[in-house]
Every structure is written in C-alpha cells, then in structure tokens.
Scaffold this motif. Structure first.
Motif, PDB file in Angstrom:
ATOM      1  N   VAL A 123       0.869  -1.185   0.000  1.00 31.74           N
ATOM      2  CA  VAL A 123       0.000   0.000   0.000  1.00 31.74           C
ATOM      3  C   VAL A 123       0.903   1.232   0.000  1.00 31.74           C
ATOM      4  O   VAL A 123       2.115   1.121   0.125  1.00 31.74           O
ATOM      5  N   ASP A 124       0.296   2.407  -0.146  1.00 35.28           N
ATOM      6  CA  ASP A 124       1.095   3.636  -0.087  1.00 35.28           C
ATOM      7  C   ASP A 124       0.595   4.517   1.059  1.00 35.28           C
ATOM      8  O   ASP A 124      -0.364   4.159   1.755  1.00 35.28           O
ATOM      9  N   PHE A 125       1.234   5.653   1.241  1.00 34.93           N
ATOM     10  CA  PHE A 125       0.872   6.511   2.374  1.00 34.93           C
ATOM     11  C   PHE A 125      -0.573   7.006   2.273  1.00 34.93           C
ATOM     12  O   PHE A 125      -1.253   7.191   3.288  1.00 34.93           O
ATOM     13  N   GLU A 151       4.577   1.476  12.541  1.00 38.50           N
ATOM     14  CA  GLU A 151       3.781   1.776  11.345  1.00 38.50           C
ATOM     15  C   GLU A 151       4.062   3.189  10.829  1.00 38.50           C
ATOM     16  O   GLU A 151       4.122   3.413   9.611  1.00 38.50           O
ATOM     17  N   ILE A 152       4.209   4.126  11.756  1.00 34.39           N
ATOM     18  CA  ILE A 152       4.530   5.499  11.329  1.00 34.39           C
ATOM     19  C   ILE A 152       5.861   5.490  10.573  1.00 34.39           C
ATOM     20  O   ILE A 152       6.014   6.115   9.521  1.00 34.39           O
ATOM     21  N   THR A 157       9.010   5.166   5.036  1.00 37.11           N
ATOM     22  CA  THR A 157       9.738   4.433   3.987  1.00 37.11           C
ATOM     23  C   THR A 157       8.874   4.303   2.735  1.00 37.11           C
ATOM     24  O   THR A 157       9.384   4.276   1.620  1.00 37.11           O
ATOM     25  N   LEU A 158       7.558   4.232   2.913  1.00 36.97           N
ATOM     26  CA  LEU A 158       6.673   4.165   1.743  1.00 36.97           C
ATOM     27  C   LEU A 158       6.641   5.496   0.991  1.00 36.97           C
ATOM     28  O   LEU A 158       6.522   5.530  -0.241  1.00 36.97           O
ATOM     29  N   SER A 159       6.727   6.604   1.731  1.00 42.39           N
ATOM     30  CA  SER A 159       6.451   7.914   1.142  1.00 42.39           C
ATOM     31  C   SER A 159       7.677   8.788   0.916  1.00 42.39           C
ATOM     32  O   SER A 159       7.618   9.746   0.141  1.00 42.39           O
ATOM     33  N   GLY A 160       8.767   8.498   1.632  1.00 42.72           N
ATOM     34  CA  GLY A 160       9.915   9.402   1.565  1.00 42.72           C
ATOM     35  C   GLY A 160       9.761  10.615   2.464  1.00 42.72           C
ATOM     36  O   GLY A 160      10.634  11.489   2.485  1.00 42.72           O
ATOM     37  N   LEU A 161       8.665  10.679   3.197  1.00 38.78           N
ATOM     38  CA  LEU A 161       8.454  11.791   4.140  1.00 38.78           C
ATOM     39  C   LEU A 161       9.209  11.519   5.450  1.00 38.78           C
ATOM     40  O   LEU A 161       9.642  10.393   5.706  1.00 38.78           O
ATOM     41  N   THR A 162       9.348  12.533   6.285  1.00 41.31           N
ATOM     42  CA  THR A 162       9.952  12.360   7.605  1.00 41.31           C
ATOM     43  C   THR A 162       8.861  11.942   8.609  1.00 41.31           C
ATOM     44  O   THR A 162       7.659  12.032   8.324  1.00 41.31           O
ATOM     45  N   HIS A 163       9.309  11.523   9.793  1.00 44.11           N
ATOM     46  CA  HIS A 163       8.335  11.211  10.846  1.00 44.11           C
ATOM     47  C   HIS A 163       7.431  12.414  11.097  1.00 44.11           C
ATOM     48  O   HIS A 163       6.218  12.279  11.252  1.00 44.11           O
ATOM     49  N   LYS A 198      12.641  -5.599  12.821  1.00 44.46           N
ATOM     50  CA  LYS A 198      12.017  -4.357  13.291  1.00 44.46           C
ATOM     51  C   LYS A 198      13.059  -3.252  13.414  1.00 44.46           C
ATOM     52  O   LYS A 198      14.235  -3.518  13.639  1.00 44.46           O
ATOM     53  N   GLU A 199      12.623  -2.013  13.274  1.00 47.76           N
ATOM     54  CA  GLU A 199      13.545  -0.888  13.320  1.00 47.76           C
ATOM     55  C   GLU A 199      14.222  -0.762  14.693  1.00 47.76           C
ATOM     56  O   GLU A 199      13.747  -1.296  15.685  1.00 47.76           O
TER      57      GLU A 199
END
Ligand code: SF4
Length: 369
Positions: A123-125, A151-152, A157-163, A198-199
C-alpha cells in the motif's frame, strides 16, 4: 545497557517510596527478584496514592480495528501477521472499514477507535491518510488512536516523508493519538532474537518524541515474558521514564504479557506468564514509572478477574470494552474480545474501586457511585 551487582532490597525501595525518591536500576531488580507479592502490591498502591491517585479506575468504550494483517517484518512472537499470498491475509479498503465502523458505532456508541496493522509493503501513504480522513469525516466525535511507531516509520519508507511530516499529515486528517505498540523490549540482544526485522529502538523513541512535540499524545508498552532478563526489563522502563521526563506525552503504560501460542516460541516450549509475574510487572511498572499517570491492567490479556486484582498492584485503568480484538486472539488469548460496560463496572466495584468511564484523553464521561 547498564548492569550492576544487585544489593538492593524491598526495604530500600519502601524507604524511597516513603521519601518520594526516584527508584533506580538496583531498586527495579530488587522488585523483580522479590517473591513477596503482597508487599509489592501494597507498595505499588501506596506509591500510586502518594502521587495523587484515588480510588477512581478508568475504562473507555472502544473498538479495535485492523485494516490489514499483511506484514513484511515477521516478528517471531507474532501470530497475527500474514504474507499477501496466505489464505488468511486481508487488506480492507477505507470505504469498507468506515462502513463497518459506522454500523458498529451505531450499535455500541464507542468513543475510541484503536487501530494497528501489519506493515503492509503493498500500500502507499495515501492508504493510511485517506483511512484516517474517512474515519474522521464519518465519526467526527470518535477519537482515532491509530498506528504504532513502527507503522509510522513504515509510512516514511513508503512515502519518503519524515516522521514529522507523516505525523502532521495524519494529525491534519484527524488522528488523535498513537497506541504504544512496537516497543517490545528495547535491548538490542532481545530485539535481535525476537524481532530482527524491526527498526532500531531509537526510531520508536524518535516517533514518540516527535508526536509529543506536535501535541499528539501517545501510549507506551513492554512485551515481557519471553527471552528478556530482569535487567532488560528495568532498562526498558528507565528508557521510557527518561523520554517522559523530556516530553511528558505518554498518557499510560501498558505491560503486555507474551502469548506464545501459534508462534515459533510455542514449539520451543515457551509457556504463558504466570499470574504472579503479571501482578509483579504491574507493581514494578507503577513503582518505577513515577512520571506516567496511568498504568493499565489489560484485561484482554490477563482476564477481567485478574485485572480486578491488579487494581491493588498499581493499576488504575482496565483499558476498555475492546470489541473484536484480533492480535492476542491470534496468539491464543482466551479472554473473549468484548467486555460489556456493566461487567467492567461490576468487577471494578467488587475490587473496592470507583468505575469511571473516560475518553481517550482521560476526561471523565461518567462515574458510578
Ligand atoms: S508484531 Fe507487527 S511488525 Fe511484527 S510481524 Fe506482527 S504485525 Fe508485523
């Protein structure tokens, strides 16, 4: 992780509680190594009252949703996750999820949706953001407590956005708070054994730190009763306490007992935690976490009779009506998945406490005499 020779005793712990002093690593070990269960319960309850606790015991009327069980991570303790090709794998659209939630809300009137999922790589963001926006539009008065820190991070990683960007977008869409899952045990040794995919724990803390700074409250947990040592439990709780000192955004701590059924640990002979261990963990949590206001006895894990006893071991919250919980059920949980308000009230009252229905942010909605 710091370790030291254990020379502490419960007597020292008691003196510190009486003096309002903060407990340290050695005190934590003394608590966990003690077999004096009743003394621990009494100490934890005393510490809770010294910090302003009353006879009030909270619960929330909530429902649990899981939009997808497809997960890329494969934690060894998890009986919930599936690969996309497995027969029991599912991914529900936002429309289907909302339709179901609205019908369910009309029947029950829950005030909170608690939703966590697998880390679905397919899925994507937008999948997440649209789900929150659709739920919020359909049920504007329902608090959305959704997505673990893992999940956040997956969304970044899906979107390239930051936390921060992910959390801002979700908050703008209607997200109210984060649940506390994904913490497991922070010690590297344990993580490598039980959740190698896991991270790093620093990521878990960065997500919660960022959420708190954005005004999004969160919850925190510990999954105990598998391969961790007592030192690693204390280390975990001290790291949470330090985070709370920095940002103060944890609403509650929830100790989660490991359920080995349907996991690789069942085949290795691991067994459920004992009631004594569960009660000791609650007392330990309350004594050590002097800056987190609420400690939950999670009845879906321990059963309501034990959760009621836990109210005398430092707990002041029994979570909620928890309709349709899937994750502990997949791991062999036998406690049912729904607790009627009247039953929660009955158990809390029988424990000599005052049942108070709350919203997610601990605002009082109703109390029973
Ligand atoms: S615990 Fe969460 S991240 Fe780990 S396998 Fe299960 S669903 Fe995936």
């Amino acid at each position: 992780m710091a370790t030291l020779d254990h020379t502490g005793t419960l007597g020292v712990v008691r003196e510190k509680v009486e003096a309002g002093e903060r407990l340290d690593l050695e005190d934590g070990l003394a608590i966990l190594e003690s077999d004096d269960l009743l003394a621990l319960g009494e100490l934890a309850d005393h510490a809770r009252r010294r910090r302003g606790g009353t006879d009030d015991v909270y619960f929330v009327q909530n429902t649990y949703l899981n939009q997808t069980n497809v997960c890329r991570v494969k934690c060894k303790f998890c009986a919930f996750a599936a690969t996309r090709k497995q027969e029991h794998a599912y991914t529900i659209t936002a429309e289907e999820l909302v339709e179901d939630a609205v019908a369910h809300h009309a029947a029950t009137g829950f005030t909170e949706i608690h939703m966590v999922n697998g880390e679905n790589p397919h899925v994507d963001f937008d999948f997440y953001r649209d789900t929150i926006a659709s739920l919020h539009a359909a049920l504007p008065d329902v608090h959305l407590k959704c997505y673990t820190a893992s999940e956040i991070h997956h969304m970044t990683t899906l979107s390239g956005l930051t936390h921060e960007q992910v959390l801002r977008e979700l908050k703008d869409a209607g997200l109210g708070s984060l649940p506390g899952g994904g913490a497991e045990i922070f010690a590297d040794r344990v993580r490598r054994l039980v959740a190698p995919g896991k991270e790093h724990p620093d990521v878990w803390f960065h997500v919660h730190d960022t959420a708190h700074r954005l005004g999004i409250p969160t919850h925190c947990t510990m999954l105990y009763g598998h391969v961790e040592t007592y030192e690693e439990r204390v280390d975990h709780i001290l790291r949470l306490r330090e985070q709370q000192d920095r940002t103060g955004g944890f609403l509650a701590f929830i100790p989660l007992a490991f359920h080995p059924e349907n996991t690789v640990f069942e085949r290795r002979g691991f067994r459920h935690t004992t009631g004594a261990d569960d009660l000791k963990m609650l007392a330990f949590s309350r004594l050590m976490l002097d800056n987190v206001p609420n400690v939950k006895a999670y009845w879906i894990m321990m059963g309501m009779p034990m959760a009621a006893v836990a109210l005398h071991f430092g707990a002041n919250d029994v979570q909620g009506t928890v309709m349709r919980e899937e994750i502990f059920k997949a791991a062999g949980g036998r406690t049912g998945t729904e607790q009627k308000v009247e039953e929660l009230v009955r158990f809390v009252t029988a424990a000599g406490r005052v049942p108070v229905q709350r919203d997610t942010l601990y605002n009082e909605l109703r109390r029973w005499p």
